[in-house]
Write an enzyme that holds these catalytic residues in place. Structure first.
Site, PDB file in Angstrom:
ATOM      1  N   ASP A   1     -21.673  15.818  45.528  1.00 57.05           N
ATOM      2  CA  ASP A   1     -21.333  16.853  44.553  1.00 57.05           C
ATOM      3  C   ASP A   1     -19.909  16.676  44.037  1.00 57.05           C
ATOM      4  OD1 ASP A   1     -20.023  17.612  46.857  1.00 57.05           O
ATOM      5  OD2 ASP A   1     -20.871  19.630  46.952  1.00 57.05           O
ATOM      6  N   SER A   2     -19.205  15.685  44.587  1.00 58.08           N
ATOM      7  CA  SER A   2     -17.908  15.286  44.034  1.00 58.08           C
ATOM      8  C   SER A   2     -18.045  14.851  42.582  1.00 58.08           C
ATOM      9  CB  SER A   2     -17.308  14.144  44.865  1.00 58.08           C
ATOM     10  OG  SER A   2     -18.242  13.091  45.049  1.00 58.08           O
TER      11      SER A   2
ATOM     12  N   ASP B   1     -26.224  15.205  48.120  1.00 55.83           N
ATOM     13  CA  ASP B   1     -25.548  16.451  48.493  1.00 55.83           C
ATOM     14  C   ASP B   1     -26.325  17.675  48.032  1.00 55.83           C
ATOM     15  OD1 ASP B   1     -23.332  15.993  50.040  1.00 55.83           O
ATOM     16  OD2 ASP B   1     -21.949  15.808  48.357  1.00 55.83           O
TER      17      ASP B   1
ATOM     18  N   LYS C   1     -27.665  16.065  52.399  1.00 55.30           N
ATOM     19  CA  LYS C   1     -26.446  16.378  53.150  1.00 55.30           C
ATOM     20  C   LYS C   1     -26.017  17.801  52.839  1.00 55.30           C
ATOM     21  CE  LYS C   1     -22.355  14.582  52.118  1.00 55.30           C
ATOM     22  NZ  LYS C   1     -21.509  15.801  51.886  1.00 55.30           N
TER      23      LYS C   1
ATOM     24  N   GLU D   1     -23.044  20.935  53.911  1.00 58.56           N
ATOM     25  CA  GLU D   1     -21.828  21.339  54.617  1.00 58.56           C
ATOM     26  C   GLU D   1     -22.187  22.423  55.623  1.00 58.56           C
ATOM     27  OE1 GLU D   1     -18.626  22.240  51.954  1.00 58.56           O
ATOM     28  OE2 GLU D   1     -18.868  20.366  50.830  1.00 58.56           O
TER      29      GLU D   1
ATOM     30  N   GLU E   1     -15.466  14.712  57.930  1.00 57.07           N
ATOM     31  CA  GLU E   1     -14.444  14.499  56.909  1.00 57.07           C
ATOM     32  C   GLU E   1     -13.091  15.008  57.379  1.00 57.07           C
ATOM     33  OE1 GLU E   1     -13.426  15.257  52.175  1.00 57.07           O
ATOM     34  OE2 GLU E   1     -15.392  15.833  52.973  1.00 57.07           O
TER      35      GLU E   1
END
Length: 284
Positions: free
Chosen positions: A57-58, A96, A125, A127, A194
Site C-alpha cells: 500500500d506504499s 497488502d 499481508k 498490519e 519492520e
C-alpha cells in the site's frame, strides 16, 4: 549490443511457491523481496532474479503522491496486484490489505478472498497486533495465507505523526516477540518485521516456525524487503536501512530534457520517424 545475463537471473518457468520459501529458510538461503506496483516493472524484476514481490500500500505514496499509505483503496490494490501478477506469473506474490479493509473477521475474510480470486496473489499481508488474533484465526480457517506485519505499522504511523523504530527497549522487545508467537499460533505462516533491532528479529526467527521477512529488521531475518522506489533513488530521504543503488529520476530527467530539446530545436521528428507515401506502381 546484447548484454550477457547476470548469472542466476535466467527466466524460469517454475513458479516460486510457499514450500520453496520454507526450504530456503531451512537451508539458510536469504529471500530477496521488492515492492512492485505495475506490469512492466514486474517483468523487469523477475527477469533480474527477484522472484518474490510485494504489492504494498506504499503505492499510495510512491505512485499516487499521497503522504500516507492510508489512501490506497481496495479497488486500487486489487487492480495493481493483478497487473503485477500478469507481469510476473511465476513469482511469489504478496499483497497488502489496505487501511480499513480488515476491521473485523468477516470483512477481512471477504477482502482477502477477493485478493486471491481477482488478483491471484499468493498471500495477503496485514498490519497486526495481538488484537487481530480472531481475524488471523478466521483467515486461517478459510484457507487464506496471511503474512502478519509487526513492528512499525505505517497505517498507524499516519495518525501518530511519525515513523519510529519499534522494540528498542527490553519491555517493547518482549512484547513484540510475544505478539509474533501468538499470531503464529493463531495461524499466520509468515511474518514481516519492520524497523526493529536485529536482536529482536533473531528472537522471533527462533520462536516461530514460519518465514520471517525483514524491512529494516536486521540480518537475522529469513529474507528482506525494501520499497523499490527508494532503491531507485526516487525518495530524497529514504529510511536508514535502504541502500540506494541507482538514480532513475536523473536518467528520466536526462531523457525528457533531450526530447524537449529535439522537438523545440527541430531535430524531432526526422525523416526516419515519418511515414512516407507509397510509390505508385507502373500502370496504376
Amino acid at each position: 549490443m546484447t548484454e550477457t545475463p547476470i548469472a542466476g537471473t535466467e527466466k524460469t518457468a517454475v513458479k516460486l511457491a510457499w514450500p520453496d520459501l520454507l526450504q530456503m529458510k531451512r537451508e539458510g538461503r536469504k529471500i530477496p523481496v521488492l515492492t512492485c506496483y505495475d506490469h512492466p516493472t514486474a517483468k523487469i524484476l523477475t527477469a533480474a532474479g527477484v522472484r518474490a514481490l510485494l504489492v504494498g500500500d506504499s503505492a499510495a505514496m510512491t505512485v499516487l503522491g499521497y503522504d500516507s499509505t492510508i489512501h490506497a483503496t481496495m479497488d486500487f490494490m486489487v487492480t495493481i496486484t493483478a497487473a503485477v501478477r500478469r507481469g510476473a506469473p511465476d513469482c511469489f506474490l504478496m499483497a497488502d490489505m489496505p487501511f480499513g479493509s480488515y476491521p473485523d473477521a468477516p470483512t477481512a475474510t471477504r477482502n482477502a478472498l477477493r485478493f486471491l480470486q481477482e488478483s491471484h496473489a499468493d498471500i495477503v499481508k496485514m498490519e497486526c497486533d495481538h488484537r487481530h488474533e480472531p481475524i488471523v484465526q478466521a483467515l486461517s480457517a478459510a484457507g487464506i495465507p496471511l503474512c502478519a506485519h509487526l513492528g512499525l505499522l505505517p497505517q498507524k504511523a499516519a495518525f501518530e505523526g511519525a515513523y519510529r523504530a519499534q522494540g528498542r527497549t527490553p519491555e517493547a522487545a518482549a512484547k513484540l516477540v510475544a505478539q509474533a508467537q501468538r499470531l503464529a499460533a493463531a495461524g499466520t505462516p509468515m511474518l514481516l518485521l519492520e524497523a526493529v533491532p536485529d536482536a529482536v528479529s533473531a528472537q522471533i526467527v527462533a520462536a516461530v516456525p514460519g518465514v520471517v521477512i525483514g524491512c529494516g529488521a536486521g540480518a537475522s531475518c529469513d529474507g528482506h524487503v525494501v520499497v523499490l522506489h527508494d532503491v531507485l533513488g526516487f525518495n530524497a530521504r529514504p529510511a536508514r536501512f535502504v541502500e540506494v543503488l541507482t538514480n532513475v529520476p536523473e536518467r528520466i530527467s536526462h531523457a525528457a530534457r533531450q526530447y524537449f530539446l529535439d522537438v523545440t530545436q527541430g531535430r524531432y521528428p526526422a525523416s526516419r520517424h515519418a511515414y512516407h507515401m507509397k510509390t505508385t506502381s507502373p500502370g496504376e
